[in-house]
Structure formats: C-alpha cells, structure tokens
Design an enzyme around this catalytic site. Structure first.
Site, PDB file in Angstrom:
ATOM      1  N   GLY A  32       0.845  -1.205   0.000  1.00 32.94           N
ATOM      2  CA  GLY A  32       0.000   0.000   0.000  1.00 32.94           C
ATOM      3  C   GLY A  32       0.871   1.242   0.000  1.00 32.94           C
ATOM      4  CG  HIS A  33       3.271   2.229   3.368  1.00 38.34           C
ATOM      5  ND1 HIS A  33       3.126   1.097   4.121  1.00 38.34           N
ATOM      6  CD2 HIS A  33       2.780   3.251   4.119  1.00 38.34           C
ATOM      7  CE1 HIS A  33       2.584   1.420   5.283  1.00 38.34           C
ATOM      8  NE2 HIS A  33       2.357   2.701   5.310  1.00 38.34           N
ATOM      9  N   GLY A 143      -3.485   6.895   1.601  1.00 38.76           N
ATOM     10  CA  GLY A 143      -4.236   5.768   1.058  1.00 38.76           C
ATOM     11  C   GLY A 143      -5.717   5.890   1.377  1.00 38.76           C
ATOM     12  CG  ASP A 146      -5.842   4.724   7.001  1.00 37.54           C
ATOM     13  OD1 ASP A 146      -6.401   3.866   7.698  1.00 37.54           O
ATOM     14  OD2 ASP A 146      -4.637   4.663   6.703  1.00 37.54           O
ATOM     15  CD  GLN A 149      -4.545   9.153   7.982  1.00 33.48           C
ATOM     16  OE1 GLN A 149      -4.227   8.981   9.144  1.00 33.48           O
ATOM     17  NE2 GLN A 149      -3.895   8.580   6.993  1.00 33.48           N
ATOM     18  CB  VAL A 172      -2.506  -2.059  -2.278  1.00 33.30           C
ATOM     19  CG1 VAL A 172      -1.875  -3.319  -2.864  1.00 33.30           C
ATOM     20  CG2 VAL A 172      -2.083  -0.832  -3.078  1.00 33.30           C
ATOM     21  CG  LEU A 180      -1.722  -4.929   1.083  1.00 35.24           C
ATOM     22  CD1 LEU A 180      -0.406  -4.680   0.347  1.00 35.24           C
ATOM     23  CD2 LEU A 180      -1.730  -6.352   1.615  1.00 35.24           C
ATOM     24  NE  ARG A 183      -3.353  -1.014  14.492  1.00 40.97           N
ATOM     25  CZ  ARG A 183      -3.288   0.262  14.123  1.00 40.97           C
ATOM     26  NH1 ARG A 183      -3.541   0.591  12.876  1.00 40.97           N
ATOM     27  NH2 ARG A 183      -2.961   1.200  14.983  1.00 40.97           N
TER      28      ARG A 183
HETATM   29  O1  PAF Z   1      -1.681   6.921   7.834  1.00 41.26           O
HETATM   30  C1  PAF Z   1      -0.692   6.925   8.590  1.00 41.26           C
HETATM   31  O2  PAF Z   1       0.194   6.062   8.513  1.00 41.26           O
HETATM   32  C2  PAF Z   1      -0.584   8.017   9.658  1.00 41.26           C
HETATM   33  O3  PAF Z   1      -1.839   8.340  10.165  1.00 41.26           O
HETATM   34  C3  PAF Z   1       0.150   9.265   9.163  1.00 41.26           C
HETATM   35  C4  PAF Z   1      -0.634   9.936   8.035  1.00 41.26           C
HETATM   36  C5  PAF Z   1       1.534   8.891   8.685  1.00 41.26           C
HETATM   37  C6  PAF Z   1       0.284  10.291  10.292  1.00 41.26           C
HETATM   38  O4  PAF Z   1       1.060   9.789  11.340  1.00 41.26           O
END
Ligand code: PAF
Length: 256
Positions: A32-33, A143, A146, A149, A172, A180, A183
C-alpha cells in the site's frame, strides 16, 4: 537517498526549492505504501518520505507498543522506490518538552474512528500539519483505506488554507481481498482467515448485508456505516482477536 532526523536538516536538504511530494508514514511499509511512493515518484521532482510512529494518534498504549517497527527494512523500501529524502525524527524532535499546541478537528473527524479512538484525529491532524510546515510539499499522498483520515486532512487543508494538494491513492489488497495494513503482520493465520469476512462484507455494498456476512463469520464489528468520507463510502471497523482492522469501499456509481 538522504536520511535526516531534524527539522533543520530537512529544510537544508530541500533548500533547492524543487517541488516536493510528501509521503507521510509510520513505517512497517507494505505494498500500500509502495503504491503511494510510486505515485509520488511519478508526480514530483523530489520525493520526501517521513517515518515516525506518532504517539499522539494512538489512543491505547498497548497499540503503540505493539506497532511493528523495522527501520532498516523501511529504509530499504524507501530506497527501492526512489525516495530522495527520508525524515525519521525522534519523538522529542516532533514533540519537544513543553509542546502544547494541537489541531482539534471536528466535522469529518466526528463519528466512526473519531468515536472509537478518542484523540486519534487530533494526533493525525497535528502531526500532518507539522509535516506540511516542515517539508512544504506541493502534494501529500494518503491511502484510501484510511478514508476518514483523508476526509479529515482535506478538511484541514481547506479550513486552514494550506498550500498542499492531498492526493488519494486506491487501497491495495492481497489476492484474497484483505486490505494491506501494517497491522496485518500481527494476525495469526486463523485470525487472517476470519478477517477476510471484512472485504466480503464490503463487497455487498450494503450495510445490512455487510452485517449479516460479518455475523456469519463470527465477527462483531465496532461499526458498519455508510458515510460521506471523501465520497459515499461503506466503512467497517472490527476487532479480530486483539487486532483492530478498518476497511471501506466507495459506493460511487452504485444505483441510488
Ligand atoms: O496513515 C498513517 O500512517 C498516519 O496516520 C500518518 C498519516 C503517517 C500520520 O502519522
């Protein structure tokens, strides 16, 4: 790739003034990253990634303690994806003694994760505002997994007139459908099998049917909700054993 640990060194590394894309992360990098990094690499002259497990966004000490950490593996992944600058500060660099100014998001931060994890979005909004101020990116990458977020950060940018574009990259999934997440590494094979009820439930695109799918698998959700999270979204949070997972699907394009 340069690895810097202080705000002053980030600013020095970016002195050239090239347009930067920022990928904020808490490490434990997965595909995902990788997708965020690949997108950022394609769209920016300079790619900055941050690596900081932000204590302020964890509402449970145990969750913070259990969060997977492997800096060497994360740095390798950043290198492979062509990151130019990694900002990996210590806790005191981001929260110096006497730190006392917080962003308190309401609106998009109310309900769902905001209710389940008191203070979570305050921590996310505060650290992201700090990172935006430190790096001054043209674009920042998050992503869709979240989704709340994303909604909170778009609201932050709008409300505080920040000069950064929030770019949202699709979730992803593993071939079996599990979204993904850092956790997932904490799931036992049995728990992982049970967790597959979450993407199955989302595939119904319907809250009542999603509830039924989860019940069949013996999963009791924190919530199953339809909400406007950067678009109409069916969102689920559930604990599989001690591990809390979230996932969602955009309902756009569904018949009304
Ligand atoms: O999505 C994340 O991994 C976190 O919430 C972030 C955006 C890096 C902030 O710490």
């Amino acid at each position: 790739m340069r690895i810097v640990r202080t705000v002053a060194d980030v600013r020095a590394a970016l002195e050239g003034g090239d347009e930067a894309g920022l990928v904020p992360t808490m490490g434990a990098l997965h595909e995902g990253h990788a997708s965020l990094l690949t997108t950022a690499r394609a769209e920016n002259e300079v790619v900055v990634a941050s690596l900081f497990v932000n204590p302020a966004q964890f509402d449970e000490e145990s969750d913070l303690a259990a969060y997977p950490r492997d800096e060497d593996a994360d740095l390798d992944a950043f290198r492979r994806h062509g990151v130019d600058v990694v900002f990996a500060p210590a806790r005191e660099e981001m929260y110096a003694p006497g730190f006392a100014t917080w962003v308190e998001p309401a609106g998009a931060a109310v309900g769902l994760e905001g209710d389940a994890r008191p203070g979570h979005f305050r921590g996310v909004a505060t650290i992201c505002l700090k990172l935006f101020n430190i790096v001054r990116p043209a674009r920042a990458y998050f992503g869709r997994k979240d989704a709340q977020q994303v909604a909170v950060l778009k609201q932050l940018v709008r409300d505080l007139d920040l000069d950064v574009e929030i770019r949202v990259v699709d979730t992803v999934r593993d071939p079996d459908g599990l979204a993904l997440s850092s956790r997932n590494a904490l799931l036992t094979p049995e728990a992982r099998e049970t967790a597959l009820a979450i993407p199955r439930a989302l595939a119904t695109h319907d809250a009542a049917r999603a509830h039924a799918v989860l019940a069949d698998a013996g999963v009791e959700p924190d919530y199953v909700a339809v909400a406007d999270l950067d678009g109409p979204t069916l969102a689920i949070a559930a604990r599989i054993g001690p591990i809390r997972l979230i996932d969602n699907v955009l309902l756009e394009g569904d018949p009304a």
